[in-house]
Every structure is written in C-alpha cells, then in structure tokens.
Design an enzyme around this catalytic site. Structure first.
Site, PDB file in Angstrom:
ATOM      1  N   ASP B  62      44.576 -16.648  30.728  1.00  0.00           N
ATOM      2  CA  ASP B  62      43.859 -17.135  31.693  1.00  0.00           C
ATOM      3  C   ASP B  62      45.098 -18.042  32.579  1.00  0.00           C
ATOM      4  O   ASP B  62      45.796 -18.786  32.060  1.00  0.00           O
ATOM      5  CB  ASP B  62      42.909 -18.073  31.283  1.00  0.00           C
ATOM      6  CG  ASP B  62      42.138 -18.932  32.452  1.00  0.00           C
ATOM      7  OD1 ASP B  62      42.462 -18.858  33.559  1.00  0.00           O
ATOM      8  OD2 ASP B  62      41.153 -19.377  32.137  1.00  0.00           O
ATOM      9  N   ASN B  89      50.024 -15.385  41.883  1.00  0.00           N
ATOM     10  CA  ASN B  89      49.363 -14.669  42.623  1.00  0.00           C
ATOM     11  C   ASN B  89      47.910 -15.006  42.318  1.00  0.00           C
ATOM     12  O   ASN B  89      47.064 -14.770  43.195  1.00  0.00           O
ATOM     13  CB  ASN B  89      49.621 -13.115  42.434  1.00  0.00           C
ATOM     14  CG  ASN B  89      48.542 -12.226  42.978  1.00  0.00           C
ATOM     15  OD1 ASN B  89      48.268 -12.306  44.202  1.00  0.00           O
ATOM     16  ND2 ASN B  89      47.740 -11.729  42.100  1.00  0.00           N
ATOM     17  N   TYR B 155      39.203 -24.645  47.732  1.00  0.00           N
ATOM     18  CA  TYR B 155      40.150 -23.573  48.043  1.00  0.00           C
ATOM     19  C   TYR B 155      40.960 -23.884  49.169  1.00  0.00           C
ATOM     20  O   TYR B 155      42.383 -23.694  49.161  1.00  0.00           O
ATOM     21  CB  TYR B 155      39.606 -22.153  48.507  1.00  0.00           C
ATOM     22  CG  TYR B 155      40.107 -20.851  48.255  1.00  0.00           C
ATOM     23  CD1 TYR B 155      40.462 -20.389  47.286  1.00  0.00           C
ATOM     24  CD2 TYR B 155      40.267 -20.223  49.483  1.00  0.00           C
ATOM     25  CE1 TYR B 155      41.404 -19.033  47.075  1.00  0.00           C
ATOM     26  CE2 TYR B 155      41.178 -19.132  49.622  1.00  0.00           C
ATOM     27  CZ  TYR B 155      41.610 -18.531  48.499  1.00  0.00           C
ATOM     28  OH  TYR B 155      42.324 -17.327  48.488  1.00  0.00           O
ATOM     29  N   LYS B 159      44.993 -24.128  48.554  1.00  0.00           N
ATOM     30  CA  LYS B 159      45.861 -23.380  49.269  1.00  0.00           C
ATOM     31  C   LYS B 159      46.838 -24.069  49.994  1.00  0.00           C
ATOM     32  O   LYS B 159      47.967 -23.803  50.321  1.00  0.00           O
ATOM     33  CB  LYS B 159      45.107 -22.254  50.069  1.00  0.00           C
ATOM     34  CG  LYS B 159      44.440 -21.325  48.839  1.00  0.00           C
ATOM     35  CD  LYS B 159      45.412 -20.685  48.097  1.00  0.00           C
ATOM     36  CE  LYS B 159      44.984 -19.479  47.370  1.00  0.00           C
ATOM     37  NZ  LYS B 159      45.664 -18.692  46.287  1.00  0.00           N
TER      38      LYS B 159
END
Lengths: 259, 260
Positions: B62, B89, B155, B159
């Site tokens: 994981d 990634n 997110y 990011k």
C-alpha cells in the site's frame, strides 16, 4: 518513422540559437521546416549547414514587420502545401533602459518584435490550421514572461504580453485540435545573447558576466540553460501526445521561476 | 536506441492508469521498471502483460505506508541493481467531503497517501541517487495542486503540498545530476476515478459522476479529459538524460485549465 512525418513547421527567426535547435529537432522527427531571418546570406548558410535537402527552406523577412510575417506563412504554404506547427521564436530587445529613461522607440520595437510578430504570424497561420483542425503554436517566451528584472522592462513587458496572448488563443481554439503554448526558458548564451547581452547588462547597471551570473544564481542548477533544453520540450508539444497540453507557460529554467 | 536505455524506474501505483502508462512508455524506451500496487494478483497480471520478468517486476504494498514506499526503493536496487527514475505516482481520495464534514480518518489517509508517500519515497530515492550524482524524481501532482475545488479539501491540500516539496527539494539537489519535477494532469478517467468518482461527486455537491467530469472539462480549453498517454509522454521526456536542465517545474498537462 518520425513523430512529425509529413508535418510542416515554420519558425520565425530560426537561423541560429533556440529557433535553429528547434528546427533541427523537428527535422530529426521527420517534419519539413521553414526558417526565417533578415539576412539572406545567414539564411543560405543555415540551410547549407542543416543539410536536409528539400525538407528545409529559408524565407527572408523581418519579424517586426507585418507584411513579412504574413509572407512567411504564405510562402510556407506555397512551398509545402500546408502549415502544422508555428514556432514564434523571433524576439529580443534593443536599447534596454530603466523605465525613467526608456524611449518610446525602444518599447515600440520590442513590442513589434516579440508581441506583434507572434500575433501576426499566429493570426495568419490559424487561417490554415482552423480549417484542417490540427495545429501547434509554440511561442518562445522567457522566464522574464513570468518574473521581472530591473532595466529590462521592454523585454519583460512584451514577454508577459506574449504569455497573455498564449492563454487567450489557447481557449479560442481549444476544441479545434490546435494547441497554443509558451515556453519560458531561463537565460541561454546564444549568439544573440553574446551580441546584445552587454548592452542589456549595462542597462541593468552591471557587466555582461554579472548578468549571466545573476541568471544562473537564481536557478537551482546554478548554470544557464541550453538551446537543446527548449527544443526537447518543443518536440513534445508538436507531437500527438502534445494534444492535451495547451495554454501552458512551461518553465525551462533550471528551477528559476516560482510558478 | 530508446531514450531510457540502461535506466531503472520504480513507480508507485504502476499496475494501472497513469502509473501503468508511464511503465509502458518507459519500457518502450528501453528502461527496466518496477511497478507497485496492493494486489499481488493484479501485479502478476500486469507484469505478464508488460512482457514478463526480464525487464519488469512487481512490488506489493500500500503506497500510503512508509514501509511500502521505502521497501520499493530497496527492492528496485536489489532486483535491478540501481534506481534512476523514481515516479511517486500513487494517490487519490476514498471518502472525500467538504471540510465541515471531513473525517480525521479520511484526512490522515490523504495526507499519508498523497503527501507523506511522496516525502518517504523522495527521501529514500535521494539517499540512493545522491552518491551516484544522477537521478530523476517525478511526482504525479494534479491540476488541483494549483487550483481548488469544493469538496476536495484533502486532495487540494496534499497536491499543493507536494508541489512545495518538489520546489524545495529540487533546489537542494539542483547542482547535482538529479532533477525533481511535478506533473500536473487535468482530470483523466482512470479506473480509480471511475471507482471513487461517484462518491466524490456527491461530496462536491454535484448531481452525478458525469456532472463532475463536465465540471473539469468545462474549465479546460480542450473541453475534454486528458489521457494517460499524454502524461506518460511528458514523463519520458523529463526522465531522459536530455532533460537535465529542467527541474522544479510544475509541468501542466491539463488541456489549458490552469491560469498559471
């Protein structure tokens, strides 16, 4: 089989420096390439050195003149029957000075060479790209299209303007198979930089070597960029895989621009 | 000669979607590749699809766990003798929600998956790359690493954070032969987006999964999603020796979405 087999590219400027490197990369990828410049002798020599036979062609013209920009596109289509890739590469600035001492002529000339030439060539080329629903416009902007250095206001202003034009055009033709991007290189010691850099440095209150050192010191790599760096990204943008990249201001600056 | 002949790449989350696209593209350019994923069965299938064990290996785990990410680096070096290209990634959301409804569990998961995984993998890869004075680190960030959307707070936060990490770390190693760049794709309809998209759409206050796709594509100039192949092409370019002078770059692959 090259990635650009059958494609026709035109590069304003292009007899030397960044434009020349992009032209040679496109030729390696299979495209036919038209380069341009003011001096027919330099053009003839470049074509001879490039040695690509009928796939390379020179059109004489001054990129700061509208008729010459229109004719560059027209002669490309006349010679090869189409235009797929336009690299708005001609640019630069002369008679740099701090704004308080800047002449109207210096500002006007810089806008003609960097901004108007990009607009003129793009407008004319889009007339061919829109009906064929395929095109790539690659504007050679600069790190100075994102940031600003004292004493270079005419260059900084015109490259920022090119970046704005890039974004607007990208949205206009985004669904038509045409991409429009700006490449933003850090300083590169091209022939033109060697010829004009001294005067630019003077306008910035320093020596030529100090100017180069300033650019290098702002980067992460602590050295200047090279023309091949720009050609590498131009090839990617010109390829099919470049279809998903548009309206972007791509930094090729060794980690200089903050965004 | 491929552009990546003699190189060895490791990719977190490389059995499908963007990571798989990178793996396929790297293989086509001559590299050897280790892909990672949670499911050993999917891993074995991916290795077989990509041409078998000579040039491809799978490392199970994981990517939101430190042991997996660090283990991937060790495994790659043990298995293929070196690590030249580290693709951090893997990433995503599971149960995203607006901030006022966000659970600690989801928040921590996204921090581990999208941010800490990149830090752990970058640190470990650099420890291997710095003595060799060569390397490429590619971080799959997102258009959301510069923008913001209602209902995707974790997110957006993570990011953005990895973009900051890329800028700082690329300056640390700028004079070595190592470059560190972020890829910023627009929305791609990958398996994971199909799987988690319907729930994400609810969190974003949208009527349907399709409405979420429409929201992303409407913001772009091309009015459609991006593709895995577009991201893979940029990854190949940045991974190549020729890209030695491109670092700290937030490379957009977003069809004209981002304003900067």
């Amino acid at each position: 089989m090259g990635e650009l087999d059958g494609r026709v590219a035109v590069i304003s400027g292009g007899t030397r420096g960044i434009g020349r490197a992009i032209g040679e990369a496109f030729l390696r990828d299979g495209a036919s390439v038209v380069i341009n410049g003011r001096d027919p002798a330099k053009g003839a020599r470049a074509i001879e050195e490039i040695d690509a036979g009928d796939r390379a062609h020179f059109v004489q013209g001054d990129s700061s003149v509208r008729e010459d920009c229109d004719r560059l596109i027209d002669e490309t289509v006349a010679k090869y029957g189409r235009i797929d890739i336009l690299v708005n590469n001609a640019g630069g600035s002369n008679d740099n000075a701090p704004v308080a001492q800047l002449t109207d002529e210096a500002m006007d000339n810089a806008l003609k060479l960097n901004l108007w030439s990009t607009f003129w060539c793009s407008r004319r080329a889009l007339g061919h790209m829109i009906p064929q629903q395929w095109g790539r416009i690659i504007n050679i902007s600069s790190l100075e299209g994102k940031v600003g250095k004292p004493g270079l206001a005419i260059y900084v202003t015109s490259k920022h303007a090119v970046n704005g034009l890039t974004k607007a055009m990208a949205h206009e033709v985004g669904t038509l198979g045409i991409t429009v991007n700006a490449l933003c290189p850090g300083a590169i010691e091209t022939d033109m930089m060697k010829a004009e850099g001294g005067k630019a440095a003077e306008s910035m209150g320093m020596k030529y070597e100090d100017l180069l050192e300033w650019f290098a010191s702002e980067s992460s790599i602590k050295r200047l960029n090279e023309v091949e760096d720009v050609a590498l990204v131009a090839s990617l943008l010109a390829s099919e895989a470049g279809a998903g990249i548009t309206g972007s201001l791509i930094s090729i600056d060794g980690g200089s621009a903050p965004y | 000669m491929g552009k990546l002949e003699g190189k060895v790449a490791a990719i977190t989350g490389g059995t499908r979607s963007i990571g798989r696209g990178m793996a396929d593209a790297f293989l086509a350019e001559g590299a050897k590749v280790v892909v990672n994923g949670r499911d050993p069965e999917k891993g074995a299938a991916a290795v077989a699809e990509m041409g078998g064990p000579d040039r491809v290996a799978f490392f199970a785990g994981d990517a939101s766990k430190q042991a997996t990410v660090e283990g991937l680096v060790d495994f790659t070096v043990d298995h293929f003798g070196q690590l030249d290209i580290m693709c951090l990634n893997s990433g995503g959301v599971i149960n995203t929600a607006p901030v006022f409804m966000m659970t600690d569990e989801e928040w921590n998961l996204e921090i581990d998956w999208n941010l800490n995984h990149v830090f752990w993998g970058m640190r470990k890869a650099l420890q291997h790359m710095m003595p060799r004075d060569t390397g490429r680190i590619l971080v799959t960030s997102s258009v959301e690493g510069k923008a913001g959307k209602a209902g995707l707070p974790g997110y957006n936060t993570t990011k953005h954070a990895v973009n900051g990490l890329v800028k700082a770390a690329s300056k640390e190693v700028g004079t070595t032969g190592i470059t560190i760049n972020s890829l910023l794709p627009g929305l791609i309809e990958t398996d994971i987006v199909r799987a988690t998209g319907p729930d994400s759409a609810v969190a974003m206050g949208l009527e349907s999964y399709q409405a979420m796709l429409d929201l992303f594509t409407k913001e772009s100039a091309i009015k459609k999603c991006n593709t895995v192949e577009q991201v893979a092409a940029v990854a190949v370019m940045l991974a190549s020796d020729a890209a030695r002078n491109i670092t700290g770059c937030m490379f957009p692959i977003d069809g004209g979405t981002l304003p900067y």
